[in-house]
Design a protein around this motif. Structure first.
Motif, PDB file in Angstrom:
ATOM      1  N   ALA A   1      25.043  -3.376  -3.474  1.00 56.39           N
ATOM      2  CA  ALA A   1      25.713  -2.693  -4.786  1.00 56.39           C
ATOM      3  C   ALA A   1      27.039  -3.179  -5.051  1.00 56.39           C
ATOM      4  CB  ALA A   1      25.669  -1.338  -4.637  1.00 56.39           C
ATOM      5  N   HIS A   2      27.926  -3.679  -3.906  1.00 52.42           N
ATOM      6  CA  HIS A   2      29.009  -4.032  -3.975  1.00 52.42           C
ATOM      7  C   HIS A   2      29.090  -5.721  -4.715  1.00 52.42           C
ATOM      8  CE1 HIS A   2      28.028  -5.567  -0.038  1.00 52.42           C
ATOM      9  NE2 HIS A   2      29.017  -6.609  -0.053  1.00 52.42           N
ATOM     10  N   GLU A   3      27.965  -6.224  -4.300  1.00 53.01           N
ATOM     11  CA  GLU A   3      27.836  -7.736  -4.864  1.00 53.01           C
ATOM     12  C   GLU A   3      27.266  -7.826  -6.248  1.00 53.01           C
ATOM     13  OE1 GLU A   3      26.435 -10.810  -2.029  1.00 53.01           O
ATOM     14  OE2 GLU A   3      26.440  -9.175  -0.519  1.00 53.01           O
ATOM     15  N   PHE A   4      26.316  -7.246  -6.512  1.00 48.25           N
ATOM     16  CA  PHE A   4      25.606  -7.322  -7.784  1.00 48.25           C
ATOM     17  C   PHE A   4      25.245  -6.064  -8.598  1.00 48.25           C
ATOM     18  CE2 PHE A   4      23.840 -10.113  -4.662  1.00 48.25           C
ATOM     19  CZ  PHE A   4      24.213 -11.376  -4.912  1.00 48.25           C
ATOM     20  N   THR A   5      25.271  -6.069  -9.787  1.00 50.93           N
ATOM     21  CA  THR A   5      24.625  -4.866 -10.701  1.00 50.93           C
ATOM     22  C   THR A   5      23.016  -4.998 -10.446  1.00 50.93           C
ATOM     23  OG1 THR A   5      26.552  -5.479 -12.134  1.00 50.93           O
ATOM     24  CG2 THR A   5      24.958  -4.227 -12.853  1.00 50.93           C
ATOM     25  N   ILE A   6      22.727  -3.909  -9.875  1.00 56.31           N
ATOM     26  CA  ILE A   6      21.295  -3.775  -9.684  1.00 56.31           C
ATOM     27  C   ILE A   6      20.658  -2.720 -10.745  1.00 56.31           C
ATOM     28  CG2 ILE A   6      19.662  -2.861  -8.076  1.00 56.31           C
ATOM     29  CD1 ILE A   6      21.708  -3.837  -6.015  1.00 56.31           C
ATOM     30  N   GLY A   7      19.300  -3.092 -11.097  1.00 55.12           N
ATOM     31  CA  GLY A   7      18.506  -2.025 -11.890  1.00 55.12           C
ATOM     32  C   GLY A   7      17.185  -2.126 -11.173  1.00 55.12           C
ATOM     33  N   VAL A   8      16.617  -0.872 -11.374  1.00 57.05           N
ATOM     34  CA  VAL A   8      15.183  -0.839 -10.726  1.00 57.05           C
ATOM     35  C   VAL A   8      14.213  -0.259 -11.793  1.00 57.05           C
ATOM     36  CG1 VAL A   8      14.038   0.427  -9.000  1.00 57.05           C
ATOM     37  CG2 VAL A   8      16.300  -0.367  -8.511  1.00 57.05           C
TER      38      VAL A   8
ATOM     39  N   SER B   1       0.758  -1.149  -0.008  1.00 57.65           N
ATOM     40  CA  SER B   1      -0.019  -0.101  -0.148  1.00 57.65           C
ATOM     41  C   SER B   1       1.014   1.286   0.137  1.00 57.65           C
ATOM     42  CB  SER B   1      -1.022   0.212   1.223  1.00 57.65           C
ATOM     43  OG  SER B   1      -0.086   0.034   2.459  1.00 57.65           O
ATOM     44  N   PRO B   2       0.415   2.553  -0.229  1.00 50.37           N
ATOM     45  CA  PRO B   2       0.997   3.601  -0.271  1.00 50.37           C
ATOM     46  C   PRO B   2       1.633   3.811   1.094  1.00 50.37           C
ATOM     47  CG  PRO B   2      -1.000   4.147  -1.372  1.00 50.37           C
ATOM     48  CD  PRO B   2      -1.060   2.655  -0.769  1.00 50.37           C
ATOM     49  N   GLY B   3       3.014   4.083   1.593  1.00 51.64           N
ATOM     50  CA  GLY B   3       3.279   4.685   2.547  1.00 51.64           C
ATOM     51  C   GLY B   3       3.986   3.429   3.575  1.00 51.64           C
ATOM     52  N   ALA B   4       3.969   2.399   2.844  1.00 51.57           N
ATOM     53  CA  ALA B   4       4.723   1.062   3.488  1.00 51.57           C
ATOM     54  C   ALA B   4       6.119   1.129   3.628  1.00 51.57           C
ATOM     55  CB  ALA B   4       4.159  -0.274   2.976  1.00 51.57           C
ATOM     56  N   GLY B   5       6.746   2.051   2.915  1.00 48.08           N
ATOM     57  CA  GLY B   5       8.361   2.143   3.110  1.00 48.08           C
ATOM     58  C   GLY B   5       8.924   1.169   1.888  1.00 48.08           C
ATOM     59  N   LYS B   6       8.356   1.007   0.938  1.00 51.29           N
ATOM     60  CA  LYS B   6       9.065   0.395  -0.206  1.00 51.29           C
ATOM     61  C   LYS B   6      10.252   0.926  -0.898  1.00 51.29           C
ATOM     62  CE  LYS B   6       6.167  -0.163  -3.602  1.00 51.29           C
ATOM     63  NZ  LYS B   6       5.023   0.728  -2.870  1.00 51.29           N
ATOM     64  N   THR B   7      10.050   2.484  -1.095  1.00 51.40           N
ATOM     65  CA  THR B   7      11.183   3.081  -1.598  1.00 51.40           C
ATOM     66  C   THR B   7      12.590   3.079  -0.661  1.00 51.40           C
ATOM     67  OG1 THR B   7       9.831   4.467  -3.027  1.00 51.40           O
ATOM     68  CG2 THR B   7      12.090   5.078  -2.911  1.00 51.40           C
ATOM     69  N   THR B   8      12.132   3.460   0.641  1.00 49.61           N
ATOM     70  CA  THR B   8      13.063   3.377   1.669  1.00 49.61           C
ATOM     71  C   THR B   8      13.802   1.915   1.817  1.00 49.61           C
ATOM     72  OG1 THR B   8      12.082   5.164   2.852  1.00 49.61           O
ATOM     73  CG2 THR B   8      13.898   3.958   4.060  1.00 49.61           C
ATOM     74  N   LEU B   9      12.937   1.014   1.861  1.00 50.81           N
ATOM     75  CA  LEU B   9      13.489  -0.396   1.946  1.00 50.81           C
ATOM     76  C   LEU B   9      14.584  -0.694   0.781  1.00 50.81           C
ATOM     77  CD1 LEU B   9      13.671  -3.013   3.243  1.00 50.81           C
ATOM     78  CD2 LEU B   9      11.561  -3.696   1.848  1.00 50.81           C
ATOM     79  N   LEU B  10      14.100  -0.313  -0.364  1.00 51.74           N
ATOM     80  CA  LEU B  10      14.639  -0.253  -1.644  1.00 51.74           C
ATOM     81  C   LEU B  10      16.172   0.346  -1.726  1.00 51.74           C
ATOM     82  CD1 LEU B  10      14.567  -1.876  -4.307  1.00 51.74           C
ATOM     83  CD2 LEU B  10      13.296   0.012  -5.202  1.00 51.74           C
ATOM     84  N   GLU B  11      16.068   1.542  -1.248  1.00 47.09           N
ATOM     85  CA  GLU B  11      17.409   2.340  -1.102  1.00 47.09           C
ATOM     86  C   GLU B  11      18.440   1.638  -0.343  1.00 47.09           C
ATOM     87  OE1 GLU B  11      16.235   6.990  -1.128  1.00 47.09           O
ATOM     88  OE2 GLU B  11      15.406   5.880   0.535  1.00 47.09           O
ATOM     89  N   LYS B  12      18.008   1.326   1.081  1.00 46.19           N
ATOM     90  CA  LYS B  12      18.723   0.157   1.992  1.00 46.19           C
ATOM     91  C   LYS B  12      19.236  -1.023   1.324  1.00 46.19           C
ATOM     92  CE  LYS B  12      18.291   3.548   4.914  1.00 46.19           C
ATOM     93  NZ  LYS B  12      19.321   4.585   5.196  1.00 46.19           N
TER      94      LYS B  12
END
Length: 219
Positions: free
Chosen positions: A54-61, A37-48
């Motif tokens: 990032a040092h192990e994998f090449t990541i796309g979003v 739902s909106p506001g659950a913190g997906k983007t913050t979780l994704l940032e962390k």
């Protein structure tokens, strides 16, 4: 007529999802569709998550929102490639939207592709994007009623990440009740408790992703 239209839309979506899945399998890219739902913190979780992996994998979003590039901009500051899809009012991403933007990625160079779906506990669960895994992000402030009230979402996910557990001492959220509700709807899923802000539980989440990536490579 309405039923026929729905069938056509879902048939077109499934064709696009199958196309996406073939590309992901060919490149052995792990693709995680994150819904909440909106506001659950997906983007913050994704940032962390990006910071830790990032040092192990090449990541796309791929970021899905009704409007603005705000979430994609947050990811880009971390050095990961991010593509924003604005649905212009649509309540979910569909496989055709993903297929149109995939050429912007070199999938052979992307180990893990996260898709942050539009914040909504209803519509995103009904659309296959061709992903490897579907997860739901739930947060403590939302309360205990979301799992029983939105069973389709939680029935179709491999994992539920309970975010914002740093707020458990202050809010009326019962973790055992949530685990029982989830098992009743989807015995194969499980609840993983994290706080993207404090970092508590993040290592278990990161290890879950590592395990999913290993399975993806072995396919």
């Amino acid at each position: 007529m309405k039923v026929t239209l729905d069938k056509n839309v879902l048939t077109d979506n499934q064709l696009a999802a199958d196309f996406n899945r073939r590309q992901f399998l060919q490149s052995k890219t792990l693709v995680i569709n994150m819904m909440s739902s909106p506001g659950a913190g997906k983007t913050t979780l994704l940032e962390k998550t990006v910071e830790k992996l990032a040092h192990e994998f090449t990541i796309g979003v791929i970021e899905g929102d009704l409007a603005t590039e705000k979430d994609a901009d947050r990811i880009r500051t971390l050095g990961a490639q991010a593509v924003q899809i604005n649905t212009g009012g649509g309540c979910h991403l569909d496989a055709r939207m993903i297929a149109k933007r995939l050429p912007e990625f070199d999938l052979d160079e992307i180990d893990i592709l996260f898709i942050e779906n539009v914040g909504n506990l209803v519509c995103p669960s009904g659309y296959d994007l061709g992903q490897t895994c579907k997860i739901a992000v739930l947060s403590v402030p939302e309360g205990n009623d979301k799992i029983p009230k939105y069973p389709v979402m939680f029935r179709r996910t491999e994992l539920v990440v309970l975010n914002k557990i740093d707020l458990l001492p202050y809010l009326n959220f019962n973790v055992e009740e949530a685990e029982t509700d989830l098992k009743g709807i989807n015995p194969d899923s499980r609840l993983l408790k994290v706080s993207a802000i404090t970092g508590e539980g993040m290592e278990e989440w990161i290890n879950w992703i590592r395990g999913a990536y290993k399975k993806c490579k072995e396919q």
